[in-house]
Design a protein around this motif. Structure first.
Motif, short mmCIF file in Angstrom:
data_model
loop_
_atom_site.label_atom_id
_atom_site.label_comp_id
_atom_site.label_asym_id
_atom_site.label_seq_id
_atom_site.Cartn_x
_atom_site.Cartn_y
_atom_site.Cartn_z
N TYR A 1 -11.92 -33.85 -62.39
CA TYR A 1 -13.12 -34.69 -62.37
C TYR A 1 -13.32 -35.37 -63.72
O TYR A 1 -13.60 -36.57 -63.79
CB TYR A 1 -14.34 -33.84 -62.00
CG TYR A 1 -15.64 -34.62 -62.06
CD1 TYR A 1 -16.04 -35.42 -61.00
CD2 TYR A 1 -16.43 -34.58 -63.20
CE1 TYR A 1 -17.21 -36.15 -61.06
CE2 TYR A 1 -17.61 -35.31 -63.27
CZ TYR A 1 -18.00 -36.09 -62.20
OH TYR A 1 -19.15 -36.83 -62.28
N GLN A 2 -13.18 -34.60 -64.79
CA GLN A 2 -13.35 -35.17 -66.15
C GLN A 2 -12.27 -36.22 -66.41
O GLN A 2 -12.54 -37.26 -67.01
CB GLN A 2 -13.26 -34.06 -67.21
CG GLN A 2 -14.33 -33.01 -67.11
CD GLN A 2 -15.71 -33.52 -67.47
OE1 GLN A 2 -15.85 -34.48 -68.21
NE2 GLN A 2 -16.73 -32.87 -66.96
N ASN B 1 -17.69 -42.18 -62.94
CA ASN B 1 -18.86 -42.97 -63.33
C ASN B 1 -18.50 -44.09 -64.30
O ASN B 1 -19.02 -45.20 -64.18
CB ASN B 1 -19.95 -42.07 -63.92
CG ASN B 1 -20.56 -41.17 -62.87
OD1 ASN B 1 -20.68 -41.55 -61.71
ND2 ASN B 1 -20.92 -39.97 -63.26
N SER B 2 -17.61 -43.83 -65.25
CA SER B 2 -17.20 -44.89 -66.18
C SER B 2 -16.48 -46.01 -65.46
O SER B 2 -16.69 -47.18 -65.76
CB SER B 2 -16.28 -44.32 -67.27
OG SER B 2 -17.00 -43.47 -68.11
N CYS B 3 -15.65 -45.65 -64.51
CA CYS B 3 -14.94 -46.67 -63.73
C CYS B 3 -15.93 -47.57 -63.00
O CYS B 3 -15.82 -48.79 -63.05
CB CYS B 3 -14.00 -46.00 -62.73
SG CYS B 3 -13.43 -47.11 -61.41
N ALA C 1 -17.15 -51.73 -63.46
CA ALA C 1 -17.18 -52.69 -62.37
C ALA C 1 -18.60 -53.21 -62.12
O ALA C 1 -18.84 -53.94 -61.16
CB ALA C 1 -16.63 -52.05 -61.10
N GLY C 2 -19.56 -52.81 -62.98
CA GLY C 2 -20.94 -53.26 -62.83
C GLY C 2 -21.73 -52.50 -61.78
O GLY C 2 -22.80 -52.93 -61.37
N ILE C 3 -21.21 -51.36 -61.36
CA ILE C 3 -21.88 -50.55 -60.34
C ILE C 3 -22.57 -49.40 -61.06
O ILE C 3 -21.92 -48.51 -61.59
CB ILE C 3 -20.87 -50.06 -59.28
CG1 ILE C 3 -20.23 -51.27 -58.60
CG2 ILE C 3 -21.54 -49.13 -58.27
CD1 ILE C 3 -19.01 -50.96 -57.76
N LYS C 4 -23.91 -49.48 -61.11
CA LYS C 4 -24.71 -48.51 -61.86
C LYS C 4 -25.52 -47.65 -60.90
O LYS C 4 -26.06 -48.16 -59.92
CB LYS C 4 -25.65 -49.24 -62.81
CG LYS C 4 -24.93 -50.08 -63.82
CD LYS C 4 -25.90 -50.86 -64.68
CE LYS C 4 -25.11 -51.70 -65.65
NZ LYS C 4 -25.49 -53.09 -65.64
N THR D 1 -10.19 -48.68 -55.96
CA THR D 1 -8.76 -48.85 -55.64
C THR D 1 -8.06 -49.64 -56.74
O THR D 1 -6.95 -49.31 -57.14
CB THR D 1 -8.62 -49.56 -54.27
OG1 THR D 1 -9.26 -48.75 -53.28
CG2 THR D 1 -7.16 -49.74 -53.89
N ARG D 2 -8.72 -50.67 -57.25
CA ARG D 2 -8.13 -51.48 -58.33
C ARG D 2 -7.94 -50.63 -59.59
O ARG D 2 -6.90 -50.68 -60.24
CB ARG D 2 -9.04 -52.68 -58.60
CG ARG D 2 -8.45 -53.71 -59.54
CD ARG D 2 -9.29 -55.00 -59.60
NE ARG D 2 -10.68 -54.76 -59.94
CZ ARG D 2 -11.70 -54.93 -59.11
NH1 ARG D 2 -11.50 -55.35 -57.88
NH2 ARG D 2 -12.93 -54.69 -59.51
N PHE D 3 -8.92 -49.82 -59.94
CA PHE D 3 -8.88 -49.03 -61.17
C PHE D 3 -7.87 -47.88 -61.09
O PHE D 3 -7.12 -47.64 -62.03
CB PHE D 3 -10.28 -48.48 -61.47
CG PHE D 3 -10.42 -47.90 -62.85
CD1 PHE D 3 -10.69 -48.72 -63.94
CD2 PHE D 3 -10.30 -46.54 -63.06
CE1 PHE D 3 -10.83 -48.20 -65.21
CE2 PHE D 3 -10.44 -46.00 -64.33
CZ PHE D 3 -10.70 -46.83 -65.41
#
Length: 181
Positions: free
Chosen positions: A74-75, A80-82, A86-89, A105-107
């Motif tokens: 998980y770490q 969450n950083s990914c 992508a601008g998803i907060k 999928t892109r990341f």
């Protein structure tokens, strides 16, 4: 492993084996359906259905190793950083499920499985309940979708208690909660 039933019904969950992981478990692997601080039913389910199967690998052959490795992965994935990149907060607005899937999928280069709680009565949006990444036996990321000719390694529904997580609907607005209520 995501088989239809437990692999070893005699290997019962023992919370004392993961006492030193409890703080991280509550923080990083919470039960989104039953959010009591002392509730361990969810982890018991995870161990009995998945952990006892994973325990065929030496690196995962105890509760401590299984849950410890899950926390380590998980770490490493840092979901969450990914999503933030992508601008998803969390909880700032609703998102399109397709945008969330595409960003992940892109990341990561693999397709995860995302499960949601359906909209409550009178609501229009589903809520993300679980984002699942799949791994090979060597603990390398792999797609969570089945290839043609294979059985699906990831069932579409998870029922815990009275609420149900299911594969998210691509057409519904999606709420990304900031924390477990």
């Amino acid at each position: 492993p995501d088989k239809g039933e437990e692999c070893n019904r005699s290997w019962h969950f023992n919370v004392t084996e993961i006492k030193d992981l409890m703080s991280d478990m509550r923080r990083y692997w919470p039960d989104v359906l039953h959010s009591s601080q002392n509730r361990t039913q969810f982890w018991k389910h995870e161990w009995e259905k998945h952990g006892t199967c994973a325990a065929t690998l030496e690196v995962l052959n105890s509760q401590k190793k299984y849950f410890g490795k899950a926390l380590e992965l998980y770490q490493h994935i840092d979901l969450n950083s990914c999503l933030l990149k992508a601008g998803i907060k969390p909880s700032s607005s609703y998102y399109q499920m397709t945008a969330i899937k595409e960003a992940l999928t892109r990341f990561y280069g693999v397709t995860p499985k995302i499960q949601c709680l359906p909209p409550e009565q009178g609501e229009k949006a589903q809520t993300i309940g679980q984002i699942e990444f799949c791994f090979t036996k060597e603990l390398q990321l792999r797609n969570c979708t089945a290839l043609k000719g294979e059985s699906n390694p990831a069932p579409s529904d998870l029922k815990l208690g009275t609420e149900e997580l299911s594969v998210c609907n691509d057409t519904l607005p999606t709420y990304y909660p900031s924390q477990v209520q």
